[in-house]
Write an enzyme that holds these catalytic residues in place. Structure first.
Site, PDB file in Angstrom:
ATOM      1  N   HIS A 126      -3.320  -5.918   2.432  1.00 29.86           N
ATOM      2  CA  HIS A 126      -3.009  -5.862   3.715  1.00 29.86           C
ATOM      3  C   HIS A 126      -3.353  -7.162   4.090  1.00 29.86           C
ATOM      4  O   HIS A 126      -4.175  -7.971   3.279  1.00 29.86           O
ATOM      5  CB  HIS A 126      -3.870  -5.003   4.624  1.00 29.86           C
ATOM      6  CG  HIS A 126      -3.271  -3.513   4.043  1.00 29.86           C
ATOM      7  ND1 HIS A 126      -2.097  -2.835   4.520  1.00 29.86           N
ATOM      8  CD2 HIS A 126      -4.060  -2.512   3.471  1.00 29.86           C
ATOM      9  CE1 HIS A 126      -2.404  -1.515   4.116  1.00 29.86           C
ATOM     10  NE2 HIS A 126      -3.289  -1.557   3.561  1.00 29.86           N
TER      11      HIS A 126
ATOM     12  N   CYS B 169       0.706  -1.197  -0.009  1.00 29.19           N
ATOM     13  CA  CYS B 169       0.055   0.072  -0.004  1.00 29.19           C
ATOM     14  C   CYS B 169       0.861   1.452  -0.091  1.00 29.19           C
ATOM     15  O   CYS B 169       1.638   1.455  -1.097  1.00 29.19           O
ATOM     16  CB  CYS B 169      -0.866  -0.057   1.003  1.00 29.19           C
ATOM     17  SG  CYS B 169      -2.465   0.869   0.848  1.00 29.19           S
TER      18      CYS B 169
HETATM   19  N1  GLN Z   1      -2.164   6.779   1.840  1.00 28.78           N
HETATM   20  C1  GLN Z   1      -2.425   5.801   1.035  1.00 28.78           C
HETATM   21  C2  GLN Z   1      -3.806   5.999   0.213  1.00 28.78           C
HETATM   22  O1  GLN Z   1      -4.745   6.153   0.897  1.00 28.78           O
HETATM   23  C3  GLN Z   1      -2.149   4.588   1.395  1.00 28.78           C
HETATM   24  C4  GLN Z   1      -2.995   4.052   2.599  1.00 28.78           C
HETATM   25  C5  GLN Z   1      -2.622   2.735   3.196  1.00 28.78           C
HETATM   26  O2  GLN Z   1      -1.345   2.104   3.258  1.00 28.78           O
HETATM   27  N2  GLN Z   1      -3.478   2.003   3.640  1.00 28.78           N
HETATM   28  O3  GLN Z   1      -3.643   5.679  -0.867  1.00 28.78           O
END
Ligand code: GLN
Length: 234
Positions: free
Chosen positions: A192, A95
């Site tokens: 995740h 992510c």
């Molecule tokens: N900030 C990033 C987004 O929302 C990654 C979010 C995350 O790592 N869950 O795209």
């Protein structure tokens, strides 16, 4: 620690640790130890130099502000990640961690895109609405099979034409989206879970790059978790 201890690095868990992504590093350590291979988890704290000699680099997700802070910390040290990739050392990023390794990142509420670390060609930009929920990917990597996980992101990444995605989204149904990137020993994904706990075949794919052939282990519970979660999405 012996000279042959496999060192699994967890990069900036204070900043990049949403949804238990540190579990990816724990799973890699455990799956080596279960096979009688010495392994240790090396946590790389913010404001300490990124070691250049780790055997795997695990990078997790994070909120936008934490993600940009991590990017600032990593930028002057990117040559270490670059050199690791040139030696075929796995870098496994989830992510926000995946996003910040690409070419540019623009995040909702921030006007100008910032340069990423440039380890693959890909531009991350806000989608307008968040992708949140369980996802199932078809993945074309030997020994890996379908991959399940949980996505939660407000930006998405468009890869350059020379890049290969990590997987193709099969659930949610109807989305014609790809996920992540595979470039040599770099694997990036939005999933995740922690994704390596939910997909033991993917964990072993990462480990084979480090230690070569892996012996079998008694991981019936991990296999069962993988099967049950995928069945729920099919
Ligand atoms: N900030 C990033 C987004 O929302 C990654 C979010 C995350 O790592 N869950 O795209």
């Amino acid at each position: 620690m012996s000279a042959s201890t496999v060192r699994i690095g967890l990069v900036y868990p204070e900043l990049l640790g949403t949804y238990g992504d540190r579990g990816n590093a724990v799973v890699l350590v455990d799956r080596l130890r279960w096979r009688g291979i010495d392994a240790e988890l090396v946590e790389v704290a913010v404001r300490t130099p990124l070691p250049g000699d780790l055997d795997v680099y695990v990078i997790g997700g994070g909120e936008d502000a934490a993600q940009l802070a991590a990017l600032d910390e990593l930028r002057p040290q990117v040559d270490r990640l670059q050199a690791a990739l040139e030696r075929d050392v796995p870098v496994f990023a989830v992510c926000a961690g995946f996003q910040l390794l690409g070419s540019t990142i623009s995040l909702a509420g921030r006007r100008d895109p910032v340069d990423g670390l440039g380890l693959y060609h890909g531009h991350t930009a806000p989608t307008g609405s968040r992708w949140v929920g369980e996802a199932l990917l078809e993945v074309d990597l030997e020994g890996v099979g379908p991959v399940g996980g949980f996505e939660n992101h407000g930006a998405s990444t468009t890869l350059g034409p020379d890049e290969r995605p990590f997987g193709r989204i099969r659930h949610p149904v109807g989305d014609d989206r790809t996920d992540g990137v595979v470039r040599g020993s770099l694997v990036g994904t939005y999933l995740h879970g922690p994704v390596l706990a939910r997909n033991p075949g993917l964990a072993d794919h990462v480990l084979r790059r480090v230690v070569g052939d892996l012996g079998p282990i008694d991981d019936d519970l991990a296999a069962e978790l993988h099967r049950v979660r995928l069945d729920a999405l099919r």
